[in-house]
Design a protein around this motif. Structure first.
Motif, short mmCIF file in Angstrom:
data_model
loop_
_atom_site.label_atom_id
_atom_site.label_comp_id
_atom_site.label_asym_id
_atom_site.label_seq_id
_atom_site.Cartn_x
_atom_site.Cartn_y
_atom_site.Cartn_z
N ALA A 61 0.84 -1.21 0.00
CA ALA A 61 0.00 0.00 0.00
C ALA A 61 0.87 1.25 0.00
O ALA A 61 0.53 2.25 -0.64
N ALA A 62 2.00 1.20 0.71
CA ALA A 62 2.89 2.36 0.77
C ALA A 62 3.50 2.65 -0.60
O ALA A 62 3.58 3.82 -1.02
N PRO A 115 5.23 -3.15 8.80
CA PRO A 115 4.16 -4.11 8.51
C PRO A 115 2.81 -3.39 8.48
O PRO A 115 2.49 -2.63 9.39
N ASN A 116 2.04 -3.64 7.43
CA ASN A 116 0.79 -2.91 7.23
C ASN A 116 -0.35 -3.90 7.03
O ASN A 116 -0.31 -4.73 6.12
N LEU A 117 -1.36 -3.82 7.88
CA LEU A 117 -2.50 -4.75 7.79
C LEU A 117 -3.16 -4.73 6.41
O LEU A 117 -3.66 -5.74 5.95
N VAL A 118 -3.12 -3.58 5.75
CA VAL A 118 -3.75 -3.46 4.44
C VAL A 118 -3.10 -4.41 3.43
O VAL A 118 -3.77 -4.93 2.53
N ASP A 119 -1.80 -4.66 3.58
CA ASP A 119 -1.10 -5.53 2.64
C ASP A 119 -1.52 -6.99 2.80
O ASP A 119 -1.40 -7.78 1.86
N ASP A 142 -7.41 2.26 5.54
CA ASP A 142 -6.03 2.58 5.90
C ASP A 142 -5.90 2.72 7.42
O ASP A 142 -5.52 3.80 7.93
N PRO A 143 -6.20 1.66 8.19
CA PRO A 143 -6.31 1.78 9.64
C PRO A 143 -5.05 2.27 10.34
O PRO A 143 -5.13 2.92 11.39
N ILE A 185 -0.68 4.32 7.12
CA ILE A 185 0.59 4.21 6.41
C ILE A 185 0.49 4.77 5.00
O ILE A 185 1.39 5.46 4.52
N LYS A 186 -0.62 4.47 4.32
CA LYS A 186 -0.79 5.00 2.96
C LYS A 186 -0.84 6.52 2.99
O LYS A 186 -0.24 7.19 2.13
N ARG A 187 -1.51 7.09 3.96
CA ARG A 187 -1.60 8.55 4.05
C ARG A 187 -0.22 9.16 4.29
O ARG A 187 0.13 10.19 3.70
N GLU A 188 0.55 8.52 5.16
CA GLU A 188 1.90 9.02 5.42
C GLU A 188 2.77 8.92 4.18
O GLU A 188 3.55 9.83 3.87
#
Length: 503
Positions: A98-99, A212-216, A225-226, A229-232
């Motif tokens: 997502a990042a 580590p990103n839950l979205v992935d 985007d809980p 990370i994507k926003r950052e």
């Protein structure tokens, strides 16, 4: 439905599950995954360390489930060689997270693209225009000039008895080197705070790319985007892309009005000329995202390695003394270290290699299994579309590979049999195979030159009140492993005298 019926249905499901499991391909061993979330809870705050501990239980090749993603974790040089060299064709791409999708970076990034035609074009451009031996030799004067500015700043701190932030100094030097290589511009000055925002942006990019990103693991969460990370990532990427856009606009205006005099001999000039030719299809967007890749990677690795090397040397004064004696014996007391001197300094090279082993800039290499066919490695089946994670940090701390693995001992590399160029899989800080870091040669020169210049020209002591045993060695996890607390040290006038040889 009565109780007996429920029991019979449960037994039928259980038997079917075990029948299918017994007839399924043999996956590598690993901890049993929980329903839905799999093994995500195993990662913890420092996934590289958590996975290294698990490898001691389950072996050098493990299977874990992160949400719906099959993940193969490799923790030995032999299996890393199987994947990155022998079966390199089967793992042509890096995972798209997502990042990396921020600003569409994954669609044009040389770091994210699969090993296809566009990826090969971008790699070729990087090599020809920036990283070939000819180009690196031609830009030697630029690196010398940036090192002279660094030494001038260190001298000022020395005269004033001021503690110097090693990370900030290394970052400004690396930043100005890469910004001049790309744009013929200095982006920052020492001790002015001018580098702070860019340092935060670069480190922010590395952090969100490595977290580590839950979205992935659960794509359905992408709408929410809980973890933010994507926003950052959108924020940090956007900041850099806006800077590059401004520079490109100015350069194009100068080119249109014939104001670029003397002719700029930087990567941006080469990319703009290539984009106007017919050999390659190179859009403005391609240029922006290639510059982003090179800018972040070119500042981060050098900064991290120099800071960790200085931290270890200041924590082990006998190693620092040995390095200084070698430099004085080979270079002399009143001369500066040059690039052609690096090959004559085996102990300096050993320090850098040991730093890469003990504090790798990136904790792991990520690859994705391509296609629908399964692959057998080490008598285990690698499922199609599996995520491959080579734990470089774990390989560097493996006692079966490295005696006294938890000690910083440059002497282990004095035989010169192991290099960092992707041939010796027990030490691959820049990766290996087709996707080895294209900037390896530039990073190699800069890391050695910067460290040698700092320790050859000055003695050092830790900032007031800090004892050797109190030096903070905590890592800050991300796509890179920077030191959690910046190293600050006071430069002193050099007292040690040259000797004839290093024993």
């Amino acid at each position: 439905m009565d109780l007996i019926s429920y029991v019979l249905i449960f037994c039928l499901i259980w038997a079917s599950f075990h029948f299918l499991k017994s007839n399924s391909p043999k996956l590598p061993p690993g901890p049993y995954p929980l329903p839905i979330i799999g093994n995500i809870l195993e990662l913890g705050q420092n996934p590289h360390k958590s996975l290294a501990k698990l490898s001691k239980i389950y072996g050098p090749i493990m299977h874990l489930k992160f949400g719906s993603i099959n993940t193969i974790v490799v923790s030995s040089p032999e299996i890393a060689k199987e994947i990155l060299q022998k079966h390199d064709y089967a793992f042509p791409t890096r995972i798209t997270t997502a990042a990396t999708q921020a600003h569409g970076h994954h669609k044009t990034s040389v770091a994210c693209l699969p090993a296809g035609s566009q990826w090969r074009i971008l790699r070729k451009i990087c090599k020809e225009q920036m990283f070939s031996t000819q180009r690196l030799d031609a830009s030697r004067g630029l690196r010398h000039a940036k090192l002279q500015k660094l030494l001038k700043y260190v001298q000022e701190c020395c005269v004033n008895g001021k503690a110097m932030d090693i990370r900030e100094a290394a970052f400004v030097t690396s930043l100005n080197l890469i910004s001049n290589t790309l744009f013929s511009l200095d982006f920052a000055e020492y001790n002015t705070g001018s580098s702070q925002e860019l340092q935060e942006i670069v480190h922010g990019v590395m952090r969100v790319m490595g977290s580590p990103n839950l979205v992935d693991y659960f794509p359905i969460l992408g709408w929410f985007d809980p973890q933010g990370i994507k926003r950052e990532a959108e924020y940090y990427f956007g900041k850099l892309l806006a800077i590059f856009d401004g520079i490109i606009n100015q350069r194009q205006l100068e080119m249109e009005q014939n104001l670029v005099s003397p002719r700029k001999d930087d990567l941006l000039q080469a990319l703009l000329q290539i984009s106007q030719g017919s050999e390659y299809e190179l859009s403005r967007n391609d240029i922006n995202h290639l510059l982003l890749d090179l800018f972040v990677a070119g500042t981060d690795t050098t900064t991290i390695t120099v800071e960790w090397a200085m931290t270890e040397l200041l924590s082990n004064p006998h190693l620092l003394s040995k390095a200084k004696r070698e430099l004085l014996a080979i270079i002399g007391e009143n001369k500066q270290v040059e690039e052609y001197d690096i090959s004559k300094l085996p102990y300096l090279q050993a320090i850098i290699k040991e730093t890469f082993r003990y504090h790798p800039p990136g904790p792991y290499i990520l690859r994705c299994k391509d296609g629908n066919e399964e692959l057998e490695i080490n008598n285990y089946i690698i499922p199609h579309n599996a995520l491959i994670l080579v734990n470089i940090w774990a390989i560097g701390r493996d006692p079966s590979v490295w005696p006294n693995q938890n000690s910083f001992e440059p002497e282990r590399f004095l035989s010169g049999e192991i290099d960092i160029k992707g041939h010796n899989f027990e030490l691959i800080p820049f990766g290996a195979g087709r996707r080895i870091c294209p900037g390896l040669s530039l990073a190699y020169r800069m890391v050695h030159l910067m460290l040698a210049s700092l320790i050859h020209n000055f003695d050092w002591k830790l900032e007031s009140g800090i004892k050797l045993e109190e030096v903070d060695m905590t890592e800050k996890f991300g796509l890179s492993l920077q030191k959690a607390v910046a190293l600050k040290a006071v430069p002193l006038e050099r007292l040690i005298k040259p000797v004839l040889h290093i024993s």
